[in-house]
Design an enzyme around this catalytic site. Sequence first.
Site, mmCIF file in Angstrom:
data_model
loop_
_atom_site.group_PDB
_atom_site.id
_atom_site.type_symbol
_atom_site.label_atom_id
_atom_site.label_comp_id
_atom_site.label_asym_id
_atom_site.label_seq_id
_atom_site.Cartn_x
_atom_site.Cartn_y
_atom_site.Cartn_z
ATOM 1 N N GLU A 76 0.902 -1.256 -0.048
ATOM 2 C CA GLU A 76 0.044 -0.072 0.158
ATOM 3 C C GLU A 76 0.776 1.292 0.044
ATOM 4 O O GLU A 76 2.028 1.261 0.733
ATOM 5 C CB GLU A 76 -0.836 0.186 1.452
ATOM 6 C CG GLU A 76 -1.822 -0.707 1.375
ATOM 7 C CD GLU A 76 -1.842 -2.117 2.054
ATOM 8 O OE1 GLU A 76 -1.066 -2.360 2.805
ATOM 9 O OE2 GLU A 76 -2.558 -3.245 1.664
ATOM 10 N N TYR A 122 7.243 2.237 -8.183
ATOM 11 C CA TYR A 122 6.635 0.917 -8.240
ATOM 12 C C TYR A 122 6.031 0.967 -9.514
ATOM 13 O O TYR A 122 6.243 -0.383 -9.764
ATOM 14 C CB TYR A 122 5.220 0.789 -6.987
ATOM 15 C CG TYR A 122 5.930 1.213 -5.790
ATOM 16 C CD1 TYR A 122 7.107 0.532 -5.047
ATOM 17 C CD2 TYR A 122 5.270 1.916 -4.707
ATOM 18 C CE1 TYR A 122 7.596 0.606 -3.686
ATOM 19 C CE2 TYR A 122 5.538 2.094 -3.296
ATOM 20 C CZ TYR A 122 6.888 1.298 -2.931
ATOM 21 O OH TYR A 122 7.308 1.544 -1.617
HETATM 22 C C1 LIG Z 1 10.444 6.681 -2.539
HETATM 23 C C2 LIG Z 1 11.981 6.199 -2.363
HETATM 24 C C3 LIG Z 1 12.033 4.671 -1.323
HETATM 25 C C4 LIG Z 1 12.673 6.183 -3.784
HETATM 26 O O1 LIG Z 1 13.906 5.572 -3.429
HETATM 27 P P1 LIG Z 1 15.093 5.989 -4.526
HETATM 28 O O2 LIG Z 1 16.636 5.295 -4.038
HETATM 29 O O3 LIG Z 1 15.264 7.541 -4.572
HETATM 30 O O4 LIG Z 1 14.568 5.496 -5.864
HETATM 31 P P2 LIG Z 1 15.268 4.929 -7.131
HETATM 32 O O5 LIG Z 1 16.515 5.852 -7.347
HETATM 33 O O6 LIG Z 1 15.560 3.512 -7.003
HETATM 34 O O7 LIG Z 1 14.020 5.351 -8.125
HETATM 35 C C5 LIG Z 1 13.816 4.731 -9.438
HETATM 36 C C6 LIG Z 1 12.813 5.390 -10.264
HETATM 37 O O8 LIG Z 1 11.751 5.583 -9.403
HETATM 38 C C7 LIG Z 1 11.184 7.006 -9.936
HETATM 39 N N1 LIG Z 1 11.262 7.711 -8.424
HETATM 40 C C8 LIG Z 1 11.855 7.911 -7.422
HETATM 41 N N2 LIG Z 1 11.724 8.612 -6.636
HETATM 42 C C9 LIG Z 1 10.970 9.611 -7.309
HETATM 43 C C10 LIG Z 1 10.487 10.836 -6.963
HETATM 44 N N3 LIG Z 1 10.712 11.327 -5.666
HETATM 45 N N4 LIG Z 1 9.714 11.624 -7.830
HETATM 46 C C11 LIG Z 1 9.288 11.187 -8.980
HETATM 47 N N5 LIG Z 1 9.937 9.613 -9.520
HETATM 48 C C12 LIG Z 1 10.730 9.066 -8.673
HETATM 49 C C13 LIG Z 1 11.944 7.411 -10.943
HETATM 50 O O9 LIG Z 1 11.415 7.198 -12.228
HETATM 51 C C14 LIG Z 1 13.341 7.101 -10.731
HETATM 52 O O10 LIG Z 1 14.111 6.643 -11.684
HETATM 53 P P3 LIG Z 1 15.010 8.083 -12.233
HETATM 54 O O11 LIG Z 1 15.703 8.674 -11.034
HETATM 55 O O12 LIG Z 1 15.839 7.293 -13.278
HETATM 56 O O13 LIG Z 1 14.026 9.269 -12.674
HETATM 57 C C15 LIG Z 1 12.601 7.299 -1.414
HETATM 58 O O14 LIG Z 1 12.268 8.753 -2.222
HETATM 59 C C16 LIG Z 1 12.163 7.269 -0.140
HETATM 60 O O15 LIG Z 1 12.677 6.791 0.818
HETATM 61 N N6 LIG Z 1 11.269 8.196 0.264
HETATM 62 C C17 LIG Z 1 10.865 8.577 1.715
HETATM 63 C C18 LIG Z 1 9.898 7.134 2.229
HETATM 64 C C19 LIG Z 1 8.746 6.778 1.256
HETATM 65 O O16 LIG Z 1 7.975 7.204 1.045
HETATM 66 N N7 LIG Z 1 8.839 5.506 0.869
HETATM 67 C C20 LIG Z 1 7.887 4.825 0.331
HETATM 68 C C21 LIG Z 1 6.779 4.392 1.204
HETATM 69 S S1 LIG Z 1 5.427 3.420 0.172
#
Ligand SMILES: CC(C)(COP(=O)(O)OP(=O)(O)OC[C@H]1O[C@@H](n2cnc3c(N)ncnc32)[C@H](O)[C@@H]1OP(=O)(O)O)[C@@H](O)C(=O)NCCC(=O)NCCS
Length: 170
Positions: A124, A136
């Site tokens: 979720e 995702y």
């Molecule tokens: C969401 C989260 C886990 C993403 O982690 P991350 O290591 O930055 O993700 P990745 O680098 O693997 O991202 C892969 C792709 O996902 C998408 N993506 C990731 N973060 C994004 C953002 N903030 N905005 C838009 N697209 C995003 C992009 O397509 C990205 O590819 P790109 O960087 O080449 O554009 C991180 O921002 C986080 O920890 N956020 C706070 C906690 C949270 O919200 N967790 C999820 C709860 S359901």
Amino acid sequence: MTNPVDRLVQFAPMQVGDVPMVAELEKVAYAHPWTPGNLLDAVHHLNHAQLLLCDAGPRDVSPWRNTTGHLIMGYFVAMKGVDEVHLLNLTVAPAFRRQGWATLLLSALATWSRGQQATSLWLEVRQSNVGALALYERVGFKQVGVRKRYYPLKANAREDAVVMQLPLIP
Ligand SMILES: CC(C)(COP(=O)(O)OP(=O)(O)OC[C@H]1O[C@@H](n2cnc3c(N)ncnc32)[C@H](O)[C@@H]1OP(=O)(O)O)[C@@H](O)C(=O)NCCC(=O)NCCS
């Protein structure tokens, strides 16, 4: 800037001793963070809770370290069901975002889940969490439902959860 490219990156199970640091990172990552009690439950109750770690360098500013002094780059917590695995928490520390580490964490979780004979991954996510939704969808999850007013927002307000599923091809 923390750049782990030329360092050893490794997974390690989340331990009880890691919980205080992870709880601090939760406070930075979420408006409604998991508490130390939530994290201890996750560590104790047969969940699959893994930290992604790298060696710390002298110029690292990221404050979150595990008990062995490695930088906590991110983590996930997942729970096994009958033939599915439910992702409960996925977090990457701010200094390591948009470098593919969440994608790696999800890939590692999918591999572990297949090893548990799971046929799908479920999660979720808050409807407003556009970054996580984009992540995702990019790795193949599909939206399969909505849980109305699932998450706390502020005061008495609630927010819908998007339910997502990823079939796991053996
Ligand atoms: C969401 C989260 C886990 C993403 O982690 P991350 O290591 O930055 O993700 P990745 O680098 O693997 O991202 C892969 C792709 O996902 C998408 N993506 C990731 N973060 C994004 C953002 N903030 N905005 C838009 N697209 C995003 C992009 O397509 C990205 O590819 P790109 O960087 O080449 O554009 C991180 O921002 C986080 O920890 N956020 C706070 C906690 C949270 O919200 N967790 C999820 C709860 S359901």
